[in-house]
Design an enzyme around this catalytic site. Sequence first.
Site, PDB file in Angstrom:
ATOM      1  CG  ASN A  73      -5.453  -0.025   3.668  1.00  0.00           C
ATOM      2  OD1 ASN A  73      -5.486   1.016   3.008  1.00  0.00           O
ATOM      3  ND2 ASN A  73      -6.460  -0.872   3.720  1.00  0.00           N
ATOM      4  NE  ARG A  74       3.292   1.209   2.196  1.00  0.00           N
ATOM      5  CZ  ARG A  74       2.869   1.426   0.946  1.00  0.00           C
ATOM      6  NH1 ARG A  74       1.811   0.765   0.480  1.00  0.00           N
ATOM      7  NH2 ARG A  74       3.471   2.293   0.170  1.00  0.00           N
TER       8      ARG A  74
END
Length: 213
Positions: free
Chosen positions: A191-192
Amino acid sequence: MENLHDKRKIYQKSQLIESEIKANPIEQFRDWYIDASENPLISEANAMSVSTVEEDGCPRTRMVLLKQYTYEGFIFYTNYQSKKGMAIERTHKACLHFFWPSLERQVIIKAEVERIAENLSDGYFHSRPKGSQLGAVVSPQSQEIPDRNFLEDKLLVLEKDFENSEVPRPENWGGYIAKPYEIEFWQGRPNRLHDRIIYSLKDLDWEIARLAP
């Protein structure tokens, strides 16, 4: 024109948390470097980019090979009259960057840079293959040359000149040591929400902090 909006990768191979890291960033680098050097998908774990700042204020980045690292710093070799060498002589600073995509890791190193002792440069120069030694003599690195033949012809002459003798190290070629004052370790996460741990040198101690991704 190519749209790259959908070029994405999910990072999920590892994590970087404070309870598991080393207090000294060189030791943390050593652990990560060992992982990279033992990974069969990474052919040159010691390949790093070196960024310097040109006289016009624009950074310039190129790939070089790390040849040694110690608690004092990171050592690489180049022509002192190359673009990188001239920038280092002017600013005495550089940024090193390692990217190991197979491990989803990168390391960013801000450093003060200075020449190593001449005898150390001599020792490394004479440990290189003779062809590499001659190449360092032949190339006026970063300077404009008329064509490829300029290099090839000069090499042929030097191969004959030094066929039975040792190649002297050029005075304008040698090693630099990049002494870090800031080192960031980046580990890709889902999810970065990547892990970013930064070590900053304060006096003689390393302070550790987490940065937002």
